[in-house]
Scaffold this motif. Structure first.
Motif, short mmCIF file in Angstrom:
data_model
loop_
_atom_site.label_atom_id
_atom_site.label_comp_id
_atom_site.label_asym_id
_atom_site.label_seq_id
_atom_site.Cartn_x
_atom_site.Cartn_y
_atom_site.Cartn_z
N LEU A 24 -44.96 -48.78 22.15
CA LEU A 24 -44.71 -47.52 21.43
C LEU A 24 -43.50 -46.78 22.01
O LEU A 24 -42.62 -46.34 21.26
CB LEU A 24 -45.95 -46.63 21.50
CG LEU A 24 -47.14 -47.05 20.64
CD1 LEU A 24 -48.38 -46.24 21.01
CD2 LEU A 24 -46.81 -46.88 19.14
N THR A 25 -43.48 -46.63 23.32
CA THR A 25 -42.38 -45.86 23.91
C THR A 25 -41.05 -46.59 23.80
O THR A 25 -40.00 -45.98 23.55
CB THR A 25 -42.68 -45.49 25.38
OG1 THR A 25 -41.70 -44.56 25.83
CG2 THR A 25 -42.71 -46.69 26.28
N VAL A 71 -36.18 -39.30 13.26
CA VAL A 71 -37.19 -40.36 13.22
C VAL A 71 -38.59 -39.74 13.23
O VAL A 71 -39.00 -39.14 14.22
CB VAL A 71 -37.04 -41.31 14.43
CG1 VAL A 71 -38.09 -42.42 14.36
CG2 VAL A 71 -35.64 -41.90 14.49
N PRO A 72 -39.35 -39.87 12.14
CA PRO A 72 -40.72 -39.34 12.13
C PRO A 72 -41.69 -40.28 12.85
O PRO A 72 -41.44 -41.49 12.98
CB PRO A 72 -41.05 -39.25 10.64
CG PRO A 72 -40.21 -40.33 10.02
CD PRO A 72 -38.95 -40.41 10.83
N ALA A 93 -44.95 -45.56 14.09
CA ALA A 93 -46.26 -46.20 13.94
C ALA A 93 -46.14 -47.45 13.08
O ALA A 93 -46.70 -48.51 13.41
CB ALA A 93 -47.24 -45.21 13.31
N GLU A 94 -45.42 -47.34 11.99
CA GLU A 94 -45.26 -48.49 11.08
C GLU A 94 -44.54 -49.64 11.78
O GLU A 94 -44.92 -50.81 11.63
CB GLU A 94 -44.49 -48.06 9.84
CG GLU A 94 -44.32 -49.17 8.81
CD GLU A 94 -43.58 -48.69 7.56
OE1 GLU A 94 -43.30 -49.54 6.69
OE2 GLU A 94 -43.27 -47.49 7.47
N GLY A 101 -46.94 -51.39 13.89
CA GLY A 101 -48.13 -51.91 13.21
C GLY A 101 -49.40 -51.16 13.52
O GLY A 101 -50.50 -51.75 13.53
N VAL A 102 -49.27 -49.84 13.77
CA VAL A 102 -50.46 -49.03 14.07
C VAL A 102 -50.41 -47.76 13.21
O VAL A 102 -49.45 -47.52 12.49
CB VAL A 102 -50.52 -48.64 15.57
CG1 VAL A 102 -50.62 -49.89 16.43
CG2 VAL A 102 -49.31 -47.80 15.96
N SER A 103 -51.46 -46.96 13.30
CA SER A 103 -51.51 -45.70 12.57
C SER A 103 -50.89 -44.58 13.39
O SER A 103 -50.73 -44.71 14.61
CB SER A 103 -52.96 -45.34 12.23
OG SER A 103 -53.67 -45.07 13.42
N GLU A 104 -50.56 -43.47 12.72
CA GLU A 104 -50.06 -42.30 13.45
C GLU A 104 -51.09 -41.81 14.47
O GLU A 104 -50.75 -41.37 15.56
CB GLU A 104 -49.73 -41.17 12.48
CG GLU A 104 -48.47 -41.41 11.64
CD GLU A 104 -48.10 -40.19 10.83
OE1 GLU A 104 -47.94 -39.10 11.43
OE2 GLU A 104 -47.98 -40.30 9.59
#
Length: 216
Positions: A5-6, A21-22, A27-28, A31-34
């Motif tokens: 993620l980081t 960048v949102p 997340a997309e 491959g994970v959710s917010e």
């Protein structure tokens, strides 16, 4: 997942800018959710600048060590951080690219108001921890002026090291030369603190009643 993620977020921020960048795109891309992103990082800023509990624990432990002065304890922590980063630079095949990447990361922080604010907030949390430990060493309260000013001065060595990165990581110096130059700057700053803080526990004591009497 935390590292993915980081790393992904930082790469996207460097390419397009922090504000562009949102979280949903990060997340997309992973491959994970917010919700998963926020489970690991409470804020968008912490994706770039994080303060793990381990850092706080190390600061507490080292400052509480009776055989070290507060200055020696902080210098030890900074040296470990510096050596870890230098080891990463030395491991890169393209040293010029690696140096440029670190400079771009520093520029991202300096050019983004919310990241600068988050960096200040992290420093304030570290100062609060340091003041608590120093107060205990001196038999004072953490809100007393002596541990407050001592903690603020000690943690001021962190920005000194960060600024030194920008000064010496020029793509010309070797990683070892960068380390030596940064260390020299940090130790120059630390020498200003050594006299007052080396005997902190002996000198710091609450004033007596006559010291604080208000004359009318």
């Amino acid at each position: 997942m935390r590292r993915q993620l980081t790393d992904t977020a930082t790469e996207m921020f460097l390419e397009r800018g922090f504000d562009a960048v949102p979280i949903s795109e990060i997340a997309e891309a992973c491959g994970v959710s917010e919700k998963t992103v926020f489970n690991y990082f409470p804020t968008k800023e912490s994706l770039v600048l994080d303060l793990p509990d381990t850092v706080m624990a190390v600061l507490r432990t080292d400052l509480a060590e009776p055989d070290r002065t507060p200055v020696e304890a902080v210098l030890r922590i900074l040296a470990e951080d510096l050596n870890a980063m230098i080891s990463w630079l030395e491991a890169q095949d393209d040293k010029a690219w690696a140096s440029a990447a670190v400079r771009r990361f520093s520029l991202l922080i300096m050019s983004t108001p919310s990241l600068r604010a988050h960096q200040r907030e992290m420093l304030e949390r570290l100062i609060a921890v340091a003041a608590e430990v120093l107060a205990e060493r001196a038999g004072l309260g953490p809100q007393d002026p002596e541990p407050q000013i001592a903690a603020t001065a000690l943690l001021g060595l962190w920005p000194v090291q960060l600024h030194a990165w920008g000064k010496y990581l020029d793509g010309i110096r070797t990683p070892a030369q960068v380390r030596d130059a940064i260390t020299a700057d940090v130790h120059r700053a630390a020498r200003l603190l050594e006299t007052g803080l080396a005997t902190f526990a002996d000198n710091a004591r609450p004033p007596n009643a006559t010291d604080t009497a208000v004359r009318t």
